[in-house]
Scaffold this active site. Structure first.
Site, PDB file in Angstrom:
ATOM      1  N   LYS A  56      -3.038  12.125  -3.463  1.00  0.00           N
ATOM      2  CA  LYS A  56      -1.989  12.419  -2.476  1.00  0.00           C
ATOM      3  C   LYS A  56      -0.685  12.799  -3.186  1.00  0.00           C
ATOM      4  CE  LYS A  56      -4.103   9.207   0.705  1.00  0.00           C
ATOM      5  NZ  LYS A  56      -4.740   9.788   1.881  1.00  0.00           N
TER       6      LYS A  56
ATOM      7  N   ASP B 286       0.863  -1.179   0.000  1.00  0.00           N
ATOM      8  CA  ASP B 286       0.000   0.000   0.000  1.00  0.00           C
ATOM      9  C   ASP B 286       0.899   1.229   0.000  1.00  0.00           C
ATOM     10  OD1 ASP B 286      -1.587   2.142   0.542  1.00  0.00           O
ATOM     11  OD2 ASP B 286      -2.479   1.332   2.375  1.00  0.00           O
TER      12      ASP B 286
HETATM   13  N1  PMP Z   1      -3.664   3.569   2.590  1.00  0.00           N
HETATM   14  C1  PMP Z   1      -3.106   4.588   3.235  1.00  0.00           C
HETATM   15  C2  PMP Z   1      -1.835   4.358   3.989  1.00  0.00           C
HETATM   16  C3  PMP Z   1      -3.711   5.837   3.188  1.00  0.00           C
HETATM   17  O1  PMP Z   1      -3.160   6.861   3.837  1.00  0.00           O
HETATM   18  C4  PMP Z   1      -4.897   6.016   2.449  1.00  0.00           C
HETATM   19  C5  PMP Z   1      -5.605   7.358   2.378  1.00  0.00           C
HETATM   20  N2  PMP Z   1      -5.714   8.029   3.607  1.00  0.00           N
HETATM   21  C6  PMP Z   1      -5.432   4.916   1.781  1.00  0.00           C
HETATM   22  C7  PMP Z   1      -4.779   3.712   1.863  1.00  0.00           C
HETATM   23  C8  PMP Z   1      -6.686   4.996   0.988  1.00  0.00           C
HETATM   24  O2  PMP Z   1      -6.566   5.907  -0.041  1.00  0.00           O
HETATM   25  P1  PMP Z   1      -7.862   6.417  -0.833  1.00  0.00           P
HETATM   26  O3  PMP Z   1      -8.841   6.853   0.217  1.00  0.00           O
HETATM   27  O4  PMP Z   1      -7.350   7.548  -1.642  1.00  0.00           O
HETATM   28  O5  PMP Z   1      -8.353   5.287  -1.650  1.00  0.00           O
END
Ligand code: PMP
Length: 406
Positions: free
Chosen positions: A226, A200
């Site tokens: 991000k 991830d």
């Molecule tokens: N994994 C991590 C470590 C994250 O910080 C995030 C977003 N906060 C996600 C997964 C999920 O990302 P998204 O909500 O953009 O799909």
């Protein structure tokens, strides 16, 4: 080499130039989502003003242009991750959808009694899809613990790997703590037991140069938003052999080569996983965001952000009531903290009154909050455009708040 010019970078981000509640905006919520440079905004406007058409099926000029831009963005992502082929890049809505796509695709191969290994610092989006897969298949979820610094406990991690372990999903960098995992080492350990690994990369992607071939992970996922790109677009990297074996996620247009009422033959990878009209504008925006990041350099950005983080941590030590949550040796540009006697939600609200955007909450990592015995934390997270003056503003803001709460 040109020196890092943060003032010049800030000029590319129109949103930063504003006042919030009569104070200059200090945007320190970058781990939730980053701001977008005008190069990205312009790429989207340009697409809608000049090229908007559906992709892949059209023979007319606009459709060909849109298809070319969409597929060029795939090549940009491929190069950014150093994937062996652009066919190994699947566009998704974001990290969450990419993880769900893989968890769903594994449902036919995971069996009762199998184990899936994650860590105690995962975001809910790298926990819940695996719980759902376990529920569907009768497999069980194993969770490698963390220590009081918020670091993965490596011996315990290794002890959890066995011949029952059939898959592992691990964050490259934690969103709640900032911890950067020794991901290459973990992947190598898992591979000694033939365990495929999903990384991830939602938090790592804006801060760490990623080379999926060097990491040798089976899957790597991230969200564009991000990484200075729009929301609603992200990517899944998967090794070709893994993607070829995996069942598709959703059925629909574009993911097929032949459909009859008896049977459907799926399209080739990656199209097999891209059912329906995709987020074309967002994909083009993601390509533009990567071009922008490359024009500055991921390592240069990381060095700037790490300097901000180190500066913030040193300043924070002077504030008695402040406790930093997450003190890993290897850490990215995230400072989670609590203040004695002040609820994190009040920190978030009161900081906003001073024009400072920080996040307060469980950061979609409730098990991490439980581990540290806090209901929530406040979190300041840094991006390429933040400045030392903004760290000063953050610290002054915290000191004001402590004074106000007596
Ligand atoms: N994994 C991590 C470590 C994250 O910080 C995030 C977003 N906060 C996600 C997964 C999920 O990302 P998204 O909500 O953009 O799909």
């Amino acid at each position: 080499l040109a020196a890092y010019d943060v003032d010049k970078i800030r000029q590319d981000f129109p949103v930063l130039d504003q006042q919030v509640r009569g104070k200059p905006l200090v945007y320190l919520d970058n781990a939730a989502t980053s701001q977008k440079p005008k190069q990205v905004i312009d790429s989207i406007v340009n697409y809608y003003e000049n090229d908007n058409a559906n992709i892949h099926r059209g023979v007319h000029t606009l459709s060909e242009r849109a298809t070319l831009s969409y597929e060029n963005a795939r090549k940009t992502v491929q190069q950014f991750l150093n994937a062996a082929s652009e066919k190994e890049i699947v566009f998704t809505r974001g990290a969450t959808e990419a993880i769900n796509l893989v968890a769903n695709g594994l449902a036919e191969t995971i069996k009762q009694g199998d184990e899936i290994l994650i860590t105690a610092m995962e975001h809910h989006s790298n926990i819940v899809p695996w719980q759902m897969l376990c529920k569907k298949t009768g497999a069980s979820l194993k969770v490698a613990p963390i220590n009081e610094h918020g670091e993965l406990m490596l011996e315990e991690f290794e002890a959890l790997i066995s011949n029952k372990t059939k898959f592992a999903a691990i964050s490259h960098m934690s969103n709640a703590l900032g911890t950067i995992n020794p991901i290459k080492q973990l992947i190598d350990q898992l591979h000694q037991h033939d365990v495929p690994v999903l990384v991830d990369g939602a938090q790592a992607i804006p801060h760490i140069s990623v080379d999926v071939q060097a990491l040798d992970c089976e899957f790597y996922v991230f969200s564009g938003h991000k990484l200075y790109a729009p929301t609603g677009i992200g990517a899944l990297y998967g090794k070709m052999e893994q993607l070829e074996q995996m069942a598709p996620y959703q059925g629909g247009g574009d993911m097929i080569s032949v459909v009859t009422f008896d049977k459907t033959v799926y399209n080739k990878v990656p199209y097999k996983f891209e059912a329906g009209t995709p987020n074309i504008a967002g994909t083009i925006g993601l390509g533009a965001a990567i071009d922008y990041v490359n024009s500055i350099g991921v390592d240069e950005i990381a060095a700037h952000e790490n300097a901000l983080l180190n500066y913030a941590v040193v300043q924070a030590k002077r504030i008695d009531k402040l406790r930093v949550i997450g003190t890993a040796k290897e850490k990215g540009a995230i400072m989670s903290f609590v203040l004695d006697g002040i609820h994190p939600h009040d920190i978030g609200t009161m900081m906003d009154h001073q024009g400072i955007a920080v996040r307060a909450g469980h950061h979609c990592a409730m098990p991490v909050m439980d581990f540290f015995g806090v209901p929530a934390t406040a979190r300041a997270s840094f991006a390429m455009y933040n400045t030392h003056q903004e760290v000063d503003a953050l610290m002054a803001g915290i000191e004001n708040l402590i004074e106000m709460f007596g």
